[in-house]
Design an enzyme around this catalytic site. Structure first.
Site, PDB file in Angstrom:
ATOM      1  N   CYS A  16     -25.860  14.801  40.625  1.00 23.74           N
ATOM      2  CA  CYS A  16     -25.362  13.503  41.105  1.00 23.74           C
ATOM      3  C   CYS A  16     -23.847  13.466  41.143  1.00 23.74           C
ATOM      4  CB  CYS A  16     -25.891  12.359  40.240  1.00 23.74           C
ATOM      5  SG  CYS A  16     -25.331  12.450  38.535  1.00 23.74           S
TER       6      CYS A  16
ATOM      7  N   CYS B 273     -22.797   6.389  37.926  1.00 24.42           N
ATOM      8  CA  CYS B 273     -23.673   5.303  38.355  1.00 24.42           C
ATOM      9  C   CYS B 273     -23.689   4.191  37.303  1.00 24.42           C
ATOM     10  CB  CYS B 273     -25.082   5.844  38.546  1.00 24.42           C
ATOM     11  SG  CYS B 273     -25.873   6.272  36.999  1.00 24.42           S
TER      12      CYS B 273
ATOM     13  N   ASP C 252     -21.841  12.892  38.671  1.00 27.54           N
ATOM     14  CA  ASP C 252     -21.243  11.955  37.726  1.00 27.54           C
ATOM     15  C   ASP C 252     -20.575  12.690  36.570  1.00 27.54           C
ATOM     16  OD1 ASP C 252     -22.220  10.085  39.364  1.00 27.54           O
ATOM     17  OD2 ASP C 252     -23.720   9.268  38.001  1.00 27.54           O
TER      18      ASP C 252
ATOM     19  N   CYS D 219     -29.098  10.186  32.994  1.00 29.26           N
ATOM     20  CA  CYS D 219     -27.865   9.459  32.681  1.00 29.26           C
ATOM     21  C   CYS D 219     -27.741   9.271  31.167  1.00 29.26           C
ATOM     22  CB  CYS D 219     -27.842   8.103  33.373  1.00 29.26           C
ATOM     23  SG  CYS D 219     -28.419   8.142  35.083  1.00 29.26           S
TER      24      CYS D 219
END
Ligand code: FES
Length: 129
Positions: A35, A60, A37, A104
């Site tokens: 992603c 995110c 991140d 996450c």
């Protein structure tokens, strides 16, 4: 049905402990190549306890909420206690995360652990001098 719990939304809208610590005792940076991140944790340690914890997250909404929650959970804990903050515990404290957002919460726990590792490494180096 909302995708995110109220707790996630609340931490996302008002994240705690955002920022950098000047002269931190340890830092831990992690990223997810899929992603893209990125998350960095900064810690201040006193008497084997996390006196201060801050973070910077480019990611995110879930990653921001996770960082905020991890920082709150970790503050004031001993290093050993902080090591026991698992992604599952973080997700539970946030009243759940959608399945595709579990990575996450992994990032949050990993970044904190890395910062602790970094602190211990620095300590060991200092001891050798
Ligand atoms: Fe990758 Fe949230 S989507 S950290």
């Amino acid at each position: 049905m909302p995708i995110y719990s109220e707790k996630v939304m609340e931490h996302f809208m008002n994240p705690r402990n955002v920022g950098e610590i000047e002269n931190p005792d340890g830092t831990g940076e992690v990223g997810n190549p899929v992603c893209g991140d990125m998350m960095t944790f900064y810690i201040k340690v006193k008497d084997n306890r996390l006196e201060d914890v801050k973070f910077k997250t480019f990611g995110c909404g879930a990653a921001i909420a996770v960082s905020s929650m991890v920082s709150e959970m970790a503050k004031g804990k001993t290093l050993d206690e902080a090591r026991k903050i698992t992604p599952k515990l973080v997700a539970d404290e946030l009243e759940g995360l959608p399945k595709n957002k579990f990575h996450c919460s992994n990032l949050g726990a990993q970044a904190l652990n890395k910062a602790i590792d970094n602190y211990l490494k620095k300590q060991a180096k200092r001891g050798k001098k």
